[in-house]
Design an enzyme around this catalytic site. Structure first.
Site, short mmCIF file in Angstrom:
data_model
loop_
_atom_site.label_atom_id
_atom_site.label_comp_id
_atom_site.label_asym_id
_atom_site.label_seq_id
_atom_site.Cartn_x
_atom_site.Cartn_y
_atom_site.Cartn_z
N ASN A 82 4.97 13.24 1.93
CA ASN A 82 4.02 12.57 1.34
C ASN A 82 3.44 13.36 0.11
OD1 ASN A 82 1.30 11.05 0.93
ND2 ASN A 82 1.73 10.40 2.90
N GLU A 138 0.77 13.61 -0.44
CA GLU A 138 -0.77 14.50 0.16
C GLU A 138 -0.69 14.85 1.53
OE1 GLU A 138 -3.35 12.32 -1.49
OE2 GLU A 138 -3.67 10.88 -0.22
N CYS A 151 5.32 -31.23 6.42
CA CYS A 151 3.97 -32.06 7.52
C CYS A 151 2.67 -32.38 6.97
CB CYS A 151 4.73 -31.54 8.53
SG CYS A 151 3.20 -29.94 9.01
N HIS A 169 5.54 -5.23 10.11
CA HIS A 169 4.16 -6.50 9.60
C HIS A 169 4.68 -7.61 8.68
CE1 HIS A 169 1.54 -2.18 9.63
NE2 HIS A 169 1.71 -2.99 10.51
N CYS A 173 3.88 -27.48 3.85
CA CYS A 173 4.72 -27.66 4.56
C CYS A 173 5.43 -29.49 4.28
CB CYS A 173 4.84 -27.48 5.70
SG CYS A 173 5.98 -28.31 6.62
N GLN A 184 6.63 -0.48 7.42
CA GLN A 184 5.39 -1.18 7.86
C GLN A 184 5.27 -2.14 6.05
OE1 GLN A 184 1.57 1.22 8.58
NE2 GLN A 184 3.13 2.45 8.28
N ASN A 185 5.82 -1.66 5.81
CA ASN A 185 6.35 -2.65 4.73
C ASN A 185 6.63 -4.18 3.77
OD1 ASN A 185 4.94 -0.30 3.53
ND2 ASN A 185 7.74 0.60 2.73
C1 BV8 Z 1 -3.73 -4.61 16.18
C2 BV8 Z 1 0.66 -6.41 5.92
C3 BV8 Z 1 -3.95 -5.65 17.66
C4 BV8 Z 1 0.17 -7.73 5.50
C5 BV8 Z 1 -0.58 -4.91 6.85
C6 BV8 Z 1 -10.99 -4.28 14.40
C7 BV8 Z 1 -10.80 -5.11 14.54
C8 BV8 Z 1 -9.20 -5.72 14.47
C9 BV8 Z 1 -8.25 -4.40 14.59
C10 BV8 Z 1 -8.87 -3.31 14.72
C11 BV8 Z 1 -10.40 -3.09 13.78
N1 BV8 Z 1 -9.95 -1.69 13.70
C12 BV8 Z 1 -9.16 -1.13 13.79
C13 BV8 Z 1 -8.24 -2.61 14.05
C14 BV8 Z 1 -6.29 -2.25 14.47
C15 BV8 Z 1 -5.96 -2.60 12.53
C16 BV8 Z 1 -6.25 -1.28 11.91
O1 BV8 Z 1 -5.41 -0.29 12.02
N2 BV8 Z 1 -7.17 -1.02 11.34
C17 BV8 Z 1 -7.31 0.07 10.09
C18 BV8 Z 1 -7.52 0.04 8.49
C19 BV8 Z 1 -8.28 0.89 10.90
N3 BV8 Z 1 -4.52 -2.78 13.23
C20 BV8 Z 1 -4.66 -4.44 12.73
O2 BV8 Z 1 -5.07 -5.41 12.55
C21 BV8 Z 1 -3.34 -4.64 13.29
N4 BV8 Z 1 -2.98 -5.22 14.46
O3 BV8 Z 1 -3.94 -4.08 15.89
O4 BV8 Z 1 -3.89 -6.21 16.69
C22 BV8 Z 1 -5.58 -5.90 18.59
C23 BV8 Z 1 -5.73 -7.46 18.17
C24 BV8 Z 1 -7.32 -7.59 17.39
C25 BV8 Z 1 -7.81 -6.57 17.31
C26 BV8 Z 1 -7.88 -5.94 17.55
C27 BV8 Z 1 -6.30 -4.87 18.03
C28 BV8 Z 1 -3.13 -4.88 12.68
C29 BV8 Z 1 -2.36 -4.36 11.49
C30 BV8 Z 1 -1.33 -5.19 9.87
C31 BV8 Z 1 -2.11 -5.20 8.70
N5 BV8 Z 1 -1.44 -6.13 7.57
N6 BV8 Z 1 0.53 -5.59 5.86
C32 BV8 Z 1 0.45 -7.45 3.32
O5 BV8 Z 1 0.42 -5.91 3.05
O6 BV8 Z 1 0.08 -7.82 3.00
S1 BV8 Z 1 -1.42 -3.39 7.04
C33 BV8 Z 1 -0.67 -3.02 5.52
O7 BV8 Z 1 -1.74 -1.63 5.27
C34 BV8 Z 1 0.76 -2.06 5.30
O8 BV8 Z 1 1.42 -3.12 6.40
C35 BV8 Z 1 0.92 -0.48 5.75
O9 BV8 Z 1 0.22 -0.69 7.26
C36 BV8 Z 1 -1.19 -0.49 5.41
C37 BV8 Z 1 -1.11 0.86 4.18
O10 BV8 Z 1 -1.15 2.10 5.71
P1 BV8 Z 1 0.33 2.62 4.36
O11 BV8 Z 1 1.74 1.67 4.04
O12 BV8 Z 1 -0.04 3.65 4.85
O13 BV8 Z 1 -0.05 2.16 2.60
P2 BV8 Z 1 -1.28 3.61 1.83
O14 BV8 Z 1 -1.89 2.75 0.46
O15 BV8 Z 1 -2.39 3.06 2.69
O16 BV8 Z 1 -1.06 4.97 1.70
C38 BV8 Z 1 0.09 5.20 1.07
C39 BV8 Z 1 0.39 6.71 1.07
O17 BV8 Z 1 2.20 6.83 0.20
C40 BV8 Z 1 -0.36 7.63 0.91
O18 BV8 Z 1 -0.07 8.34 1.88
C41 BV8 Z 1 -0.15 8.00 -0.47
O19 BV8 Z 1 -0.48 9.48 -0.99
C42 BV8 Z 1 1.66 8.18 -0.55
N7 BV8 Z 1 2.17 7.94 -1.48
C43 BV8 Z 1 2.04 7.14 -2.99
N8 BV8 Z 1 3.37 7.72 -3.19
C44 BV8 Z 1 3.77 7.82 -3.36
C45 BV8 Z 1 3.46 8.80 -1.89
N9 BV8 Z 1 4.21 8.95 -0.97
C46 BV8 Z 1 5.61 9.85 -0.91
N10 BV8 Z 1 6.27 9.55 -2.52
C47 BV8 Z 1 5.56 8.55 -3.61
N11 BV8 Z 1 6.24 8.27 -4.69
#
Ligand code: BV8
Length: 255
Positions: A216, A218, A153, A122, A151, A104-105
């Site tokens: 993870n 947690e 353009c 992503h 751009c 996802q990164n």
């Molecule tokens: C989609 C790129 C179809 C950009 C990202 C209402 C309207 C519209 C959409 C939705 C809606 N409701 C739900 C949705 C779907 C939505 C979604 O899922 N929302 C969530 C919030 C409910 N998804 C989307 O919109 C996706 N598209 O569904 O299209 C659609 C279209 C229209 C309408 C409906 C459906 C697109 C999602 C992509 C978004 N872009 N990133 C950028 O990065 O700038 S998301 C971004 O956040 C990341 O890419 C990643 O996906 C997300 C973060 O999650 P994690 O990577 O898990 O990171 P996080 O910080 O949360 O957790 C870190 C973890 O690591 C923790 O558990 C922690 O404990 C652990 N950790 C920390 N340190 C360590 C560790 N583990 C091990 N070792 C360590 N040292």
């Protein structure tokens, strides 16, 4: 099987040379590289309004504001590098195992550490595209001379990443599904498991017969169905889980 911080991390799956291994990674795998995660204390979403900087509406309303956030992340990422967790995954692939990373990164750290089979769900922060369709290209300028960048353009350029509310690239999701339907060992590293469709991938792999290992700090929604969870830092857990496998194959190939 649960391991806590005191036990030595042990993989409960007997990995053989022809197993298909898929890593599903999130922001947590890059935390030890100095890249902030999105959730949790000091998470990115504590500091910025996701609607304003990571949605098409927010970008359209104020592209400069969104670019200031991306430009600061690019500048930070430029000074950081992959950590032992990324390196372990790359070494597993180099040792001859069938490894695919579905991430996802957008930090490019899996490729920077040497992984070749990488599916970026992503997008990638080092790629940009013209909002009028002139194309997609690599741009590693950080910081950018002016924001928002334009751009040739004259149209505004945007980061080539997937924002909330945007569809993922069909061919990329298709490639991920294809792999998840035929994975023996699925290792989920550093994701809170809340953003879809990525959040559903480990369960999909499990439903198709994969053994699921979670790494993870947690518990997450994935913990409830993972075959094993290792609670610790990815940069510490992954080398312990996989070093003997890397070594045994490397000895065979005497690399
Ligand atoms: C989609 C790129 C179809 C950009 C990202 C209402 C309207 C519209 C959409 C939705 C809606 N409701 C739900 C949705 C779907 C939505 C979604 O899922 N929302 C969530 C919030 C409910 N998804 C989307 O919109 C996706 N598209 O569904 O299209 C659609 C279209 C229209 C309408 C409906 C459906 C697109 C999602 C992509 C978004 N872009 N990133 C950028 O990065 O700038 S998301 C971004 O956040 C990341 O890419 C990643 O996906 C997300 C973060 O999650 P994690 O990577 O898990 O990171 P996080 O910080 O949360 O957790 C870190 C973890 O690591 C923790 O558990 C922690 O404990 C652990 N950790 C920390 N340190 C360590 C560790 N583990 C091990 N070792 C360590 N040292």
């Amino acid at each position: 099987m649960r391991t806590d911080r005191t036990q030595k991390y042990k993989l409960g799956f007997h990995l053989t040379r022809n197993n298909r291994i898929t890593f599903l990674t999130g922001a947590g795998i890059s935390a030890e590289s100095g890249i902030a995660t999105f959730r949790g204390e000091s998470g990115l979403w504590e500091k910025v309004d996701v609607e304003k900087v990571a949605t098409p509406e927010g970008f359209a309303e104020n592209p400069k504001r969104a670019w200031e956030w991306y430009d600061s992340r690019r500048t930070t990422m430029k000074q950081c590098k992959p950590n032992k967790a990324h390196d372990t995954i790359a070494k597993l692939e180099k040792a001859g195992y069938d490894v695919v990373v579905i991430t996802q990164n957008i930090d490019n750290f899996h490729r920077d550490s040497g992984s070749e089979n990488v599916i970026e769900l992503h997008g990638n922060i080092w790629y940009v595209r013209c909002t009028r369709g002139c194309g997609v290209w690599e741009d590693r300028t950080a910081p950018m001379p002016s924001l928002p960048p334009l751009c040739a353009c004259g149209s505004i350029i945007r980061p080539h990443v997937v924002w909330f509310g945007e569809m993922l690239d069909e061919s990329i999701v298709g490639a991920a599904y294809q792999r998840l339907f035929d994975t023996d060992l699925c290792v989920v590293v550093g994701t809170s498991g809340v953003v879809y469709p990525a959040a559903g991938f480990a369960e999909m792999a499990k439903a198709n017969g994969a053994y699921v290992v979670e790494v993870n700090l947690e518990r997450t929604p994935i913990s409830s169905y993972a075959d094993e969870s290792h609670f610790g830092k990815a940069g510490e857990v992954l080398p312990v889980l996989f070093s003997e496998y890397i070594k045994s194959r490397a000895d065979e190939k005497n690399i």
